[in-house]
Design a protein around this motif. Structure first.
Motif, PDB file in Angstrom:
ATOM      1  N   GLY A   8       0.850  -0.670   0.096  1.00 31.21           N
ATOM      2  CA  GLY A   8       0.202   0.066  -0.483  1.00 31.21           C
ATOM      3  C   GLY A   8       0.685   1.366   0.212  1.00 31.21           C
ATOM      4  O   GLY A   8       0.484   2.144   0.076  1.00 31.21           O
ATOM      5  N   SER A   9       2.289   0.959  -0.003  1.00 33.90           N
ATOM      6  CA  SER A   9       3.316   1.626   0.305  1.00 33.90           C
ATOM      7  C   SER A   9       2.908   3.176  -1.621  1.00 33.90           C
ATOM      8  O   SER A   9       3.219   1.948  -1.809  1.00 33.90           O
ATOM      9  CB  SER A   9       4.460   2.142   0.905  1.00 33.90           C
ATOM     10  N   ARG A  10       2.913   3.967  -1.348  1.00 33.78           N
ATOM     11  CA  ARG A  10       3.927   4.741  -2.700  1.00 33.78           C
ATOM     12  C   ARG A  10       5.192   5.229  -2.731  1.00 33.78           C
ATOM     13  O   ARG A  10       5.590   5.317  -1.777  1.00 33.78           O
ATOM     14  CB  ARG A  10       3.411   6.637  -2.748  1.00 33.78           C
ATOM     15  N   GLU A  13      14.466  -3.898  -7.331  1.00 37.14           N
ATOM     16  CA  GLU A  13      13.603  -3.161  -8.409  1.00 37.14           C
ATOM     17  C   GLU A  13      11.774  -4.286  -7.833  1.00 37.14           C
ATOM     18  O   GLU A  13      12.160  -4.870  -6.962  1.00 37.14           O
ATOM     19  CB  GLU A  13      13.699  -3.607  -9.126  1.00 37.14           C
ATOM     20  N   GLY A  14      10.924  -3.287  -8.719  1.00 34.11           N
ATOM     21  CA  GLY A  14       9.544  -3.860  -8.566  1.00 34.11           C
ATOM     22  C   GLY A  14       9.308  -4.362  -9.308  1.00 34.11           C
ATOM     23  O   GLY A  14       9.621  -3.649 -10.614  1.00 34.11           O
ATOM     24  N   LEU A  15       8.745  -4.654 -10.188  1.00 36.65           N
ATOM     25  CA  LEU A  15       8.113  -5.293 -11.749  1.00 36.65           C
ATOM     26  C   LEU A  15       6.900  -4.891 -11.622  1.00 36.65           C
ATOM     27  O   LEU A  15       5.698  -4.778  -9.994  1.00 36.65           O
ATOM     28  CB  LEU A  15       7.238  -6.730 -11.782  1.00 36.65           C
ATOM     29  N   ILE A  16       6.345  -3.784 -12.351  1.00 36.37           N
ATOM     30  CA  ILE A  16       4.887  -3.379 -12.800  1.00 36.37           C
ATOM     31  C   ILE A  16       4.562  -4.152 -13.945  1.00 36.37           C
ATOM     32  O   ILE A  16       4.378  -4.274 -15.437  1.00 36.37           O
ATOM     33  CB  ILE A  16       4.634  -2.440 -13.060  1.00 36.37           C
ATOM     34  N   HIS A  17       3.471  -5.610 -13.549  1.00 36.09           N
ATOM     35  CA  HIS A  17       2.666  -6.032 -14.658  1.00 36.09           C
ATOM     36  C   HIS A  17       2.381  -5.073 -15.151  1.00 36.09           C
ATOM     37  O   HIS A  17       1.401  -4.063 -14.974  1.00 36.09           O
ATOM     38  CB  HIS A  17       2.170  -6.973 -14.010  1.00 36.09           C
ATOM     39  N   VAL A  57       2.917  -0.440  -3.930  1.00 35.97           N
ATOM     40  CA  VAL A  57       3.236  -1.641  -3.578  1.00 35.97           C
ATOM     41  C   VAL A  57       1.915  -2.394  -3.156  1.00 35.97           C
ATOM     42  O   VAL A  57       1.568  -1.984  -1.987  1.00 35.97           O
ATOM     43  CB  VAL A  57       3.741  -1.827  -2.098  1.00 35.97           C
ATOM     44  N   LEU A  58       2.355  -3.200  -4.440  1.00 41.22           N
ATOM     45  CA  LEU A  58       1.283  -4.254  -4.037  1.00 41.22           C
ATOM     46  C   LEU A  58       1.943  -5.300  -3.231  1.00 41.22           C
ATOM     47  O   LEU A  58       0.610  -6.157  -2.561  1.00 41.22           O
ATOM     48  CB  LEU A  58       0.821  -4.543  -5.404  1.00 41.22           C
ATOM     49  N   THR A  59       2.518  -6.110  -3.492  1.00 42.74           N
ATOM     50  CA  THR A  59       2.871  -7.455  -3.082  1.00 42.74           C
ATOM     51  C   THR A  59       4.556  -6.906  -1.932  1.00 42.74           C
ATOM     52  O   THR A  59       5.344  -6.058  -3.245  1.00 42.74           O
ATOM     53  CB  THR A  59       2.873  -8.547  -3.378  1.00 42.74           C
ATOM     54  N   LEU A  60       4.729  -7.592  -1.058  1.00 43.34           N
ATOM     55  CA  LEU A  60       6.205  -7.425  -0.062  1.00 43.34           C
ATOM     56  C   LEU A  60       7.072  -9.484  -0.110  1.00 43.34           C
ATOM     57  O   LEU A  60       5.890  -8.959   0.848  1.00 43.34           O
ATOM     58  CB  LEU A  60       5.998  -6.273   0.187  1.00 43.34           C
ATOM     59  N   MET A  96       9.177  -7.623  -5.410  1.00 45.39           N
ATOM     60  CA  MET A  96       8.249  -6.955  -4.520  1.00 45.39           C
ATOM     61  C   MET A  96       7.649  -6.792  -5.914  1.00 45.39           C
ATOM     62  O   MET A  96       7.763  -6.882  -7.186  1.00 45.39           O
ATOM     63  CB  MET A  96       8.909  -5.308  -4.334  1.00 45.39           C
ATOM     64  N   SER A  97       6.042  -6.308  -5.651  1.00 47.98           N
ATOM     65  CA  SER A  97       5.173  -6.286  -7.063  1.00 47.98           C
ATOM     66  C   SER A  97       4.290  -4.858  -7.188  1.00 47.98           C
ATOM     67  O   SER A  97       4.122  -4.249  -5.420  1.00 47.98           O
ATOM     68  CB  SER A  97       3.780  -6.885  -7.394  1.00 47.98           C
ATOM     69  N   LEU A  98       4.567  -4.654  -8.031  1.00 47.42           N
ATOM     70  CA  LEU A  98       4.014  -2.668  -7.851  1.00 47.42           C
ATOM     71  C   LEU A  98       3.268  -2.322  -9.210  1.00 47.42           C
ATOM     72  O   LEU A  98       2.268  -3.119 -10.027  1.00 47.42           O
ATOM     73  CB  LEU A  98       4.721  -1.472  -7.847  1.00 47.42           C
ATOM     74  N   GLY A  99       1.760  -2.002  -8.581  1.00 47.72           N
ATOM     75  CA  GLY A  99       1.037  -1.221  -9.617  1.00 47.72           C
ATOM     76  C   GLY A  99       1.176   0.474  -9.972  1.00 47.72           C
ATOM     77  O   GLY A  99       1.403   0.994  -8.890  1.00 47.72           O
ATOM     78  N   ILE A 100       0.856   1.244 -11.400  1.00 46.81           N
ATOM     79  CA  ILE A 100       0.162   2.670 -11.067  1.00 46.81           C
ATOM     80  C   ILE A 100      -1.086   2.766 -12.003  1.00 46.81           C
ATOM     81  O   ILE A 100      -1.193   3.700 -11.603  1.00 46.81           O
ATOM     82  CB  ILE A 100       1.692   3.100 -12.080  1.00 46.81           C
ATOM     83  N   LYS A 101      -1.791   1.659 -12.180  1.00 45.78           N
ATOM     84  CA  LYS A 101      -3.621   1.868 -12.224  1.00 45.78           C
ATOM     85  C   LYS A 101      -3.719   2.600 -10.251  1.00 45.78           C
ATOM     86  O   LYS A 101      -4.858   2.770 -10.880  1.00 45.78           O
ATOM     87  CB  LYS A 101      -4.111   0.892 -12.116  1.00 45.78           C
ATOM     88  N   GLN A 102      -3.063   1.981  -9.799  1.00 45.25           N
ATOM     89  CA  GLN A 102      -3.540   2.046  -8.325  1.00 45.25           C
ATOM     90  C   GLN A 102      -3.875   3.412  -7.692  1.00 45.25           C
ATOM     91  O   GLN A 102      -4.400   4.434  -7.018  1.00 45.25           O
ATOM     92  CB  GLN A 102      -2.962   1.601  -7.451  1.00 45.25           C
ATOM     93  N   LEU A 103      -3.308   4.353  -8.831  1.00 45.31           N
ATOM     94  CA  LEU A 103      -2.727   5.202  -8.508  1.00 45.31           C
ATOM     95  C   LEU A 103      -4.057   6.572  -8.727  1.00 45.31           C
ATOM     96  O   LEU A 103      -4.120   7.513  -8.465  1.00 45.31           O
ATOM     97  CB  LEU A 103      -1.058   6.551  -8.937  1.00 45.31           C
TER      98      LEU A 103
END
Length: 588
Positions: A296-298, A320-324, A351-354, A361-368
């Protein structure tokens, strides 16, 4: 000569120098004088004593019956030359035409130099030379006054890129080859280094162990790593072991001839392949992540790689984190990640998973941005009956998916595209990328489902067709296609009808062919199934039955039993039909 018993000077009466001697006396004197002289051989080097120096020559006594002269210019390499000094000279001639002894110090130096060079080769001894200049492929080294060639490959064990740094400097070398035919000498400095390196190499290999920290010099660079000289032993530092961060080529952080600290990661049993690491000398950046970092962290970072399935965001070197690609947009239609980001972009992500243990680490940008399905106005904006325009994103056998806005997709079933046309595949009606007007047929926010229709934007014309094509009515139809079951007919208003094989027989017994336009009678009409069945045969058989009716009956009875006359549809005879025509033409 000192013995008076053997020779009595008083027995001679001299009239002048060299006169008054008999042959016997002269021979006796020459024999006595010769005993005091050295025997010399031409073309050899001998030592002599300087007995005099003038402006042009140096007079040298070599113990011969006469002194020799050597040009003063041949002593320029000496600071001073004075009587009493001992020097080496070369005997060119014992006596020339003028009776002089001919000597050369220059040739003596050359002869002695070659003797020393041959001795150095024979005894494998080390000699010191002066690098005079650079030449093609190596250096020219002065040894004992002779110019020797030092090949570039024999300067050092590592490749030399700048030969000029050695010019004017002294260097220890060994003679490795002499070519007497051409008076060429080849020397090597590398063999001296190799000898020292062998000892050093043996010591390193004997003490080599995993985890050992060593110092080395970068010897060569490739795109997959660098080779490091550990002191006669080479090791490979792979590009992935240079830095915790991602680098594309070692030259981004290292350079040739640079001294570096490295750690031994692994080696084979023969210790011929040694794997080295540099990043392992520092703590892993994952271990120093902030404790506050959680799901949940930005986070802020830089895109370091873009693949087909997503992009990698570097938060710090080595982290590094993967943005699928599915986490880049709320849209259900996956696109190329390059449509959203490119290498070097500085972006924010969630941050989606850590997993700090696995360092993943998996990340997302649509969650913004807010999920469009959870917006408060969703139920009203896409209420049943509302009209919208969208872009065709995908075609299937059963329909098409229409994107109304990013993240909001709806399905238009193939049966909801047209009231009148029988569409087997949506590609007959639209293509991907087209815009299409639709009406909402069904909304299920909880399951994120939206059913759409295109034909529902118009009234159902089959309500009107029911009055235009009643059973028994006759219409002009064109045969579109035929098969073993029957023929497809084109009716007015773009409708399609069907006639079985037995209903395609003409009055003369032949069959109706494709392309013919004939009268057909409606034998079946189904508004719910949108089906019209017709017959051409029925048009003339019904007329034949009416002509064979028995005579003599009352007119009133004939009128009651006679079938209703066949109806022929004409445009404009029914108000509803005229209105339908205008709508159909207006759509076109």
């Amino acid at each position: 000569m000192s013995s008076s018993k053997e020779f009595n000077w008083e027995n001679f009466e001299t009239k002048g120098f060299g006169e008054g001697y008999s042959k016997e006396q002269r021979a006796q004197m020459e024999a006595m004088y010769a005993g005091t002289l050295n025997e010399i051989t031409e073309k050899e080097v001998i030592k002599g004593v300087v007995v005099g120096v003038n402006d042009k020559d140096v007079i040298i006594n070599i113990g011969f019956k006469s002194d020799g002269l050597v040009p003063l210019s041949e002593f320029r390499d000496l600071e001073s030359i004075k009587p009493g000094d001992t020097v080496e000279v070369f005997i060119e001639e014992q006596e020339n035409a003028l009776g002089q002894l001919i000597l050369s110090r220059k040739k003596a130096k050359i002869v002695r130099a070659w003797q020393d060079i041959e001795s150095a080769l024979e005894n494998d001894s080390v000699i010191e030379g002066l690098v005079k200049r650079r030449t093609k492929g190596g250096l020219i080294v002065d040894i004992y006054g002779v110019e020797a060639f030092l090949p570039g490959s024999q300067i050092d064990v590592k490749p030399i890129r700048d030969f000029d740094i050695y010019v004017g400097k002294k260097m220890e070398v060994k003679v490795v080859k002499i070519n007497h035919a051409n008076d060429n000498v080849v020397v090597s400095h590398k063999v001296l280094i190799e000898k020292d390196l062998e000892k050093q190499k043996a010591e390193i290999l004997n003490n080599l162990e995993k985890g050992q920290v060593l110092e080395g010099v970068i010897k060569n660079m490739t795109n997959f790593g660098v080779f490091i000289d550990l002191g006669g032993v080479d090791g490979l530092l792979h590009i992935t072991d240079i830095s915790w961060g991602r680098i594309n080529h070692p030259e981004e952080v290292l350079q040739l001839d640079q001294k570096v600290q490295i750690v031994v990661l692994d080696f084979d049993d023969d210790k011929k392949r040694i794997s080295l690491g540099m990043k392992q000398l520092t703590a892993h950046p994952w271990d120093s992540l902030a404790a506050s970092l959680e799901v949940g962290s930005r986070v802020q970072g830089k895109i370091v790689n873009v693949a087909d399935y997503g992009a990698f965001l570097e938060l710090a070197p080595g982290v590094e984190g993967l943005i699928h690609v599915s986490e880049m947009s709320w849209s259900q239609h996956l696109r190329n990640p390059a449509d959203f980001v490119k290498v070097g972009d500085e972006i924010e992500a969630v941050v989606l998973t850590l997993d700090k243990d696995e360092r993943k680490m998996s990340l997302g940008i649509k969650q913004l941005t807010e999920d469009p399905w959870t917006k408060g106005d969703m139920s009203t904006k896409y209420a049943v009956g509302t009209k919208h325009k969208g872009v065709v994103r995908n075609l299937t056998n059963f329909g098409l998916f229409l994107e109304l806005e990013e993240g909001i997709d709806g399905l238009v079933h193939v049966s909801d595209l047209s009231w009148t046309k029988k569409i087997k595949h949506p590609s007959e009606f639209v293509k991907v990328g087209d815009e299409l007007d639709v009406a909402v047929l069904e909304l299920d926010v909880e399951n994120r489902r939206l059913a759409l229709g295109h034909k529902q934007l118009e009234e159902n014309p089959w309500d009107t067709f029911e009055t235009v094509f009643p059973v028994g009515s006759v219409h002009k139809c064109t045969v579109v296609s035929k098969n073993d079951k029957g023929a497809v007919l084109e009716l007015p208003y773009g409708l399609e009808g069907f006639a079985t094989v037995k209903n395609l027989e003409k009055e003369d017994g032949s069959q109706v062919e494709v392309g013919e336009a004939l009268d057909f009678r409606v034998t079946e009409f189904s508004k719910d199934d949108k089906r019209i069945v017709l017959s051409h045969t029925a048009t003339f058989r019904e007329e034949a039955k009416a002509a064979k009716k028995p005579a003599g009956k009352k007119k009133s009875e004939d009128s009651a039993e006679a079938p209703a006359p066949a109806e022929k549809s004409t445009l404009g005879d029914i108000d509803a039909l005229a209105e339908l025509k205008e709508k159909m033409e207006g759509k076109k």
